[in-house]
Enzyme design. Structure first.
Site, PDB file in Angstrom:
ATOM      1  N   LYS A  76       0.869  -1.175   0.000  1.00 31.79           N
ATOM      2  CA  LYS A  76       0.000   0.000   0.000  1.00 31.79           C
ATOM      3  C   LYS A  76       0.907   1.226   0.000  1.00 31.79           C
ATOM      4  CE  LYS A  76      -3.813   2.113   2.663  1.00 31.79           C
ATOM      5  NZ  LYS A  76      -4.710   1.984   3.825  1.00 31.79           N
ATOM      6  N   SER A 151      -9.810   2.249   3.008  1.00 34.22           N
ATOM      7  CA  SER A 151      -8.929   2.992   2.132  1.00 34.22           C
ATOM      8  C   SER A 151      -7.944   2.116   1.351  1.00 34.22           C
ATOM      9  CB  SER A 151      -8.128   3.992   2.961  1.00 34.22           C
ATOM     10  OG  SER A 151      -7.263   3.307   3.859  1.00 34.22           O
ATOM     11  N   SER A 175     -10.075  -0.217   7.170  1.00 33.76           N
ATOM     12  CA  SER A 175      -9.505  -0.131   5.824  1.00 33.76           C
ATOM     13  C   SER A 175      -8.826  -1.376   5.283  1.00 33.76           C
ATOM     14  CB  SER A 175      -8.517   1.027   5.746  1.00 33.76           C
ATOM     15  OG  SER A 175      -9.212   2.225   5.603  1.00 33.76           O
TER      16      SER A 175
HETATM   17  N1  GLN Z   1     -13.213   4.514   6.504  1.00 38.57           N
HETATM   18  C1  GLN Z   1     -12.605   4.946   7.712  1.00 38.57           C
HETATM   19  C2  GLN Z   1     -12.183   6.381   7.587  1.00 38.57           C
HETATM   20  O1  GLN Z   1     -12.458   6.951   6.592  1.00 38.57           O
HETATM   21  C3  GLN Z   1     -11.457   4.068   8.061  1.00 38.57           C
HETATM   22  C4  GLN Z   1     -10.250   4.357   7.265  1.00 38.57           C
HETATM   23  C5  GLN Z   1      -9.084   3.491   7.628  1.00 38.57           C
HETATM   24  O2  GLN Z   1      -9.231   2.454   8.277  1.00 38.57           O
HETATM   25  N2  GLN Z   1      -7.900   3.942   7.241  1.00 38.57           N
HETATM   26  O3  GLN Z   1     -11.574   6.933   8.443  1.00 38.57           O
END
Ligand code: GLN
Length: 484
Positions: A76, A151, A175
């Protein structure tokens, strides 16, 4: 070759069925020909990957290889990779070449694994749909108009499209698990402190945790073997021994106590999702697991508490991007304030700015007690709920996300709608517990994920349960249409 698991590829390399160079070229060709459609990679490291593959082949020839030597994978784009652009999905870091490797990146290098490139992601890991990347949205291989989740949507999409056998990812509120669910793959968020955060660009430091994405639980276990461990350079990393996560995959799950939180299985849950998840849990019951209803009374407060804590920590973490040392710098600043303001206005996208504003507000004098302190108190209540629950059960099961993959733009008008995507995953991060998502069924032809939450440092058990599930089901082997 691209349908083989990491475990199978590792055997194939050891038995000299193919070389790492052949394997790496195969995946690089797939990325070149297919990724125009998915946009799952931001950077492809073609020359470096081929050179690393040749070095790995030498190691294999000389008998000094490990299970990961010569295996292609992707990072990532939140993990710093020395000399290789690391963008975090943001214009702010579009040209940033880190002078050092994240500990996780270093660990894969030490094994002789071959990094194919860096995967796309929501900007600074904020999002649940991968629509907020500066480098464009990522497409879910299960449908051209569908989001891959976020994400870590680039990692999920690349693994699902068989462009890489596995990829690293991070999970602050869901995410790893939510994109794994939406793309039909396996993902694990380890216990907070299990995987080093050094060189993993910080979003919300008390919640962020790196982990594996792969097609099977066995491959996730192989990845965690590399990723986990104490890092003296990360003060939040824990000095607990790292077991061999592949050694316990075949344990019998007879007598395993699975808790089903009544707050997650309400009449609000989509009936098709409820049916699919219950059918998946019934498979575990057939193998001897015992189901128990449990209660997590404060879970309704997890999303509101998270959306105070995560933005507060992000506003502090992202203050370092000021156009001075590295990252985007505006043209011809008039003075220091102009440099700060324009560099940040130009470098950050809309969602990142929204979070910085909320976080700065929640931390400001006068509001700190009302919002930040209150959210931290709620966080403790959520953690206590889990501690009580784990007195009676070994793992907790639920859907990973409320629905399968949704269409682009369908939640864009209302940030809160998007925030509710993580309703089942966020409490795990607030408590620091490990959680996993495994492919567990389909709704209208789209994959869905079963979430398994474990007690602290119980990753081995989660992987064991997931592997047992995968020995009697074939959801994890299903490929999106057109991928063969
Ligand atoms: N969807 C969540 C957010 O927008 C979690 C994102 C994540 O786990 N990096 O913060």
């Amino acid at each position: 070759m691209h349908n083989k698991t990491v475990a199978e590829l590792s055997k194939g390399l050891a038995q000299k069925e193919f070389s790492s160079e052949e394997l790496t070229s195969h995946f690089l060709n797939r990325i070149e020909t297919l990724d125009g459609r998915y946009n799952s990679f931001i950077t492809v490291c073609k020359e470096q990957a081929l050179a690393d593959a040749r070095a790995a082949d030498k190691k294999i020839q000389s008998g000094t290889a490990t299970a990961w030597t010569g295996i292609p994978f992707a990072h990532k784009d939140i993990f710093c990779t020395q000399g290789v652009t690391t963008t975090c999905g943001s214009k702010m870091l579009a040209n940033f070449r880190p002078p050092y490797d994240a500990t996780v990146a270093l660990k894969f290098k030490e094994q002789g694994a071959v990094c194919l490139g860096k995967t796309n992601m929501d900007e600074f890991a904020m999002g649940s749909s991968n629509e907020s990347s500066y480098f464009g949205k990522v497409v879910n291989p299960w449908g051209d108009n569908l989001v891959p989740g976020g994400s870590s949507g680039g990692s999920a999409s690349a693994v699902a499209a068989r462009l890489t056998p596995a990829a690293t990812a991070t999970d602050t509120g869901g995410s790893i698990r939510q994109p794994a669910a939406l793309c039909g793959i396996t993902g694990l968020k380890p216990t907070y402190g299990r995987v080093s955060r050094l060189g993993m660009i910080a979003f919300a430091s008390s919640l962020d945790q790196g982990g594996p994405m792969a097609r099977t639980a066995e491959d996730a276990a192989m990845m965690l073997n590399v990723m986990a461990g104490f890092d003296p350079k990360d003060s939040t990393s824990l000095d607990n021994p790292v077991p061999d996560y592949t050694a316990t995959l075949n344990q019998d799950i007879k007598g395993l106590r699975i808790g089903l939180p009544k707050e997650f299985f309400t009449s609000d849950l989509d009936s098709k999702m409820a049916g699919a998840i219950r059918a998946a849990i019934a498979e575990l019951e057939k193998r001897g697991a015992i189901l128990k209803e449990i209660s997590l009374p404060h879970s309704a407060l997890s999303v509101p508490a998270y959306y105070v804590i995560a933005p507060a920590e992000c506003s502090a973490n992202l203050s370092r991007f000021d156009g001075v040392r590295y990252g985007h710098r505006c043209d011809d600043p008039k003075d220091l304030m102009d440099l700060y303001m324009r560099s940040r206005s130009e470098g950050f996208g809309e969602e990142v700015k929204r979070r910085i504003l909320i976080g700065t507000y929640a931390l400001s004098a006068g509001y700190y007690d009302a919002y930040y302190r209150k959210a931290q108190q709620v966080r403790r209540l959520i953690k206590n709920d889990f501690t009580e629950a784990f007195a009676d059960v070994d793992v907790i099961a639920s859907p990973t996300s409320p629905s399968p993959a949704f269409g682009f733009g369908s939640k864009g008008d209302d940030p809160v709608k998007m925030y509710l995507e993580d309703i089942f995953t966020i409490s795990t991060n607030l408590a620091g517990l490990p959680g996993m998502s495994i492919p567990a069924g389909e709704i209208d032809g789209l994959p869905i994920g079963l979430q398994l939450i474990g007690n602290y440092f119980d990753e081995g058990r989660l992987l064991n349960v997931a592997h047992q599930f995968q020995t009697v089901t074939d959801w994890h082997t299903k490929a999106p249409k057109g991928i063969s």
